[in-house]
Design a protein around this motif. Structure first.
Motif, PDB file in Angstrom:
ATOM      1  N   PRO A 188      21.927  37.757   6.075  1.00  0.00           N
ATOM      2  CA  PRO A 188      22.467  37.580   4.724  1.00  0.00           C
ATOM      3  C   PRO A 188      21.467  37.851   3.597  1.00  0.00           C
ATOM      4  O   PRO A 188      21.874  38.079   2.461  1.00  0.00           O
ATOM      5  N   SER A 189      20.165  37.848   3.915  1.00  0.00           N
ATOM      6  CA  SER A 189      19.151  38.192   2.907  1.00  0.00           C
ATOM      7  C   SER A 189      18.611  39.598   3.150  1.00  0.00           C
ATOM      8  O   SER A 189      17.425  39.865   2.980  1.00  0.00           O
ATOM      9  N   SER A 190      19.488  40.511   3.528  1.00  0.00           N
ATOM     10  CA  SER A 190      19.047  41.864   3.862  1.00  0.00           C
ATOM     11  C   SER A 190      18.441  42.591   2.664  1.00  0.00           C
ATOM     12  O   SER A 190      17.675  43.537   2.830  1.00  0.00           O
ATOM     13  N   GLU A 191      18.765  42.135   1.442  1.00  0.00           N
ATOM     14  CA  GLU A 191      18.230  42.816   0.259  1.00  0.00           C
ATOM     15  C   GLU A 191      16.712  42.674   0.139  1.00  0.00           C
ATOM     16  O   GLU A 191      16.052  43.482  -0.520  1.00  0.00           O
ATOM     17  N   ILE A 192      16.123  41.662   0.766  1.00  0.00           N
ATOM     18  CA  ILE A 192      14.658  41.510   0.732  1.00  0.00           C
ATOM     19  C   ILE A 192      14.032  41.733   2.108  1.00  0.00           C
ATOM     20  O   ILE A 192      12.821  41.604   2.271  1.00  0.00           O
ATOM     21  N   GLN A 193      14.849  42.071   3.087  1.00  0.00           N
ATOM     22  CA  GLN A 193      14.345  42.194   4.459  1.00  0.00           C
ATOM     23  C   GLN A 193      13.569  43.493   4.685  1.00  0.00           C
ATOM     24  O   GLN A 193      12.723  43.557   5.573  1.00  0.00           O
ATOM     25  N   GLU A 194      13.876  44.529   3.930  1.00  0.00           N
ATOM     26  CA  GLU A 194      13.217  45.826   4.076  1.00  0.00           C
ATOM     27  C   GLU A 194      13.324  46.321   5.519  1.00  0.00           C
ATOM     28  O   GLU A 194      12.339  46.700   6.150  1.00  0.00           O
ATOM     29  N   LEU A 195      14.565  46.339   6.031  1.00  0.00           N
ATOM     30  CA  LEU A 195      14.763  46.615   7.448  1.00  0.00           C
ATOM     31  C   LEU A 195      14.312  48.021   7.835  1.00  0.00           C
ATOM     32  O   LEU A 195      13.642  48.202   8.854  1.00  0.00           O
TER      33      LEU A 195
END
Length: 426
Positions: free
Chosen positions: A343-350
């Motif tokens: 759910p915090s993919s916006e800061i995950q830098e996948l």
């Protein structure tokens, strides 16, 4: 009873009903047991099922049948399946082997409950007087939901005292898991500890197993030798923190393996914590027979790591990989997990994280995020899904819901491309 799996995907990643077998082991000699494991790929039915044959380390595909998508997944563009042996095999089993007084049913993923529901229906029809006992992750995390399926007793977490009181039988906690109930066995499981010292915001371990605690070394060695006698060639550690306090837990067991000249292949599907993988420990685990090395990484983002539990940082992963390769591990046998659909993919830098893992010369694997009730991240997901319906915890569906079908596929395709590039280089 180990139920079938209802899901979009499933793979035998050394999957065994270890909690079920452990409880039965404590009652060894005090009750007569029969096992039906829907996920047993060595069952006679599986002979000739070419698509389900094992690889060199004992992993492989399950037998499956395509079934209609549940209503909640009507918009998910994936095929839904029932994984496991045909239902008629179990119905024949209960007609010919029963009746029984008690039926222990293992539960695993919360969103696999349709398989639990299926076996409870069949047991009720064949043995209406049998008492059904549920244990495992689904029973613990979704107790209110599980009670509606028609069982007689639920075991929450790992505290078994109420179970022993319900059964009226005194257990023998020194006994190993009841592996001998399988007619054929080539893979097995060991667990040296319970729980984890970390409290990652996305993980169910603190709720199911609690704080980290060590199991009896003598019992673990007894279980290891039992597995060897039964012909097991591949053993997976199910510990959630296998390398924590390794000098007191893992290292002594591995030294005994060397001393007793035990030859077996070890695997670590639950992920090793790179922070604790020292040069000396890497040398020991490679020497003793570890063949696959799965490392938990999740994200290269410092901010994401700090927000979710600070389990491992990029420099720690890089150092652990170096230790393993220097000790003789093949780079292709080392895999780093990363979460897809958090759910915090916006800061995950996948994507950056995937390329970092690839730069280390090892394989990456995207682990689809499953929102777990009662965890901080799981509860946050109520803004997207109905967390009170366990099907919505599904790891295939949730990334599609949050990222979208195209973006989820793009990232998975990128991971496959990076791994192919790595394979060609090796």
């Amino acid at each position: 009873m180990n139920p079938p799996i209802y899901d979009f995907s499933a793979y035998d990643f050394w999957l065994k009903p270890y909690g079920l077998l452990s409880v039965a082991g404590y009652l060894r000699g005090k009750a007569d047991f029969k096992l039906f494991d829907y996920l047993d790929r060595l069952h006679p039915f599986m002979i000739g099922q070419k698509k389900c044959e094992s690889d060199c380390w004992g992993k492989g595909r399950f037998y499956y049948q395509k079934i209609p998508n549940p209503k909640v997944f009507e918009t998910i563009p994936r095929y839904f399946r029932r994984f496991g042996l045909p239902r008629d095999l179990f119905r024949n089993f209960i007609r010919t082997e029963g009746p029984f007084d008690l039926v222990f049913v293992q539960t695993m993923m919360t969103y696999w409950y349709l398989g639990v529901q299926e076996v409870i229906e069949d047991i009720h029809e064949a043995w209406p007087k049998a008492k059904i006992i549920l244990g495992g992750n689904y029973a613990t995390l979704c107790g209110s939901h599980a009670r509606q399926l028609g069982s007689d007793f639920l075991v929450y977490g790992t505290n078994l005292q109420q179970l022993w009181e319900y059964l009226g039988i005194e257990p023998d906690s020194s006994q190993p898991a009841l592996w001998e109930v399988y007619e054929r066995l080539s893979t097995g499981v060991l667990k040296l500890s319970e729980g984890c010292p970390f409290e990652c915001t996305y993980c169910s371990v603190p709720k199911v197993y609690g704080k980290f605690r060590v199991r009896s070394m003598e019992r673990s060695l007894t279980e290891l030798e039992l597995l060897i006698r039964l012909g097991v060639k591949n053993i997976a550690f199910y510990d959630d923190a296998l390398l924590f306090r390794a000098e007191d837990v893992l290292a002594p067991l591995l030294q005994e393996v060397i001393k007793r000249r035990i030859k077996v292949n070890f695997h670590s599907p639950n992920a090793l914590n790179a922070r604790f993988l020292t040069k000396e420990l890497a040398q020991l685990i490679v020497r003793v027979g570890f063949k696959t090395f799965y490392l938990g990484f999740e994200s290269a983002s410092k901010r994401w790591q700090e927000n979710t539990g600070s389990k491992v940082f990029p420099s720690e992963l890089a150092e652990a990989v170096k230790h393993l390769i220097d000790a003789g591990a093949e780079p292709k046998s080392i895999t780093a997990y990363q979460i897809l659909g958090h759910p915090s993919s916006e800061i995950q830098e996948l994507e950056k994280s995937m390329r970092f893992v690839n730069s280390l010369g090892i394989r990456g694997m995207l682990a689809d995020f499953s929102p777990i009730p009662g965890t901080p991240d799981g509860e946050y997901c109520r803004r997207w899904i109905d967390m009170d319906e366990p099907l919505m915890h599904n790891k295939t569906a949730f990334p599609i819901i949050t990222l979208g079908f195209e973006e989820s596929n793009r990232l998975k395709d990128l991971q496959r491309k990076l791994n192919r590039t790595l394979s060609r280089a090796n």
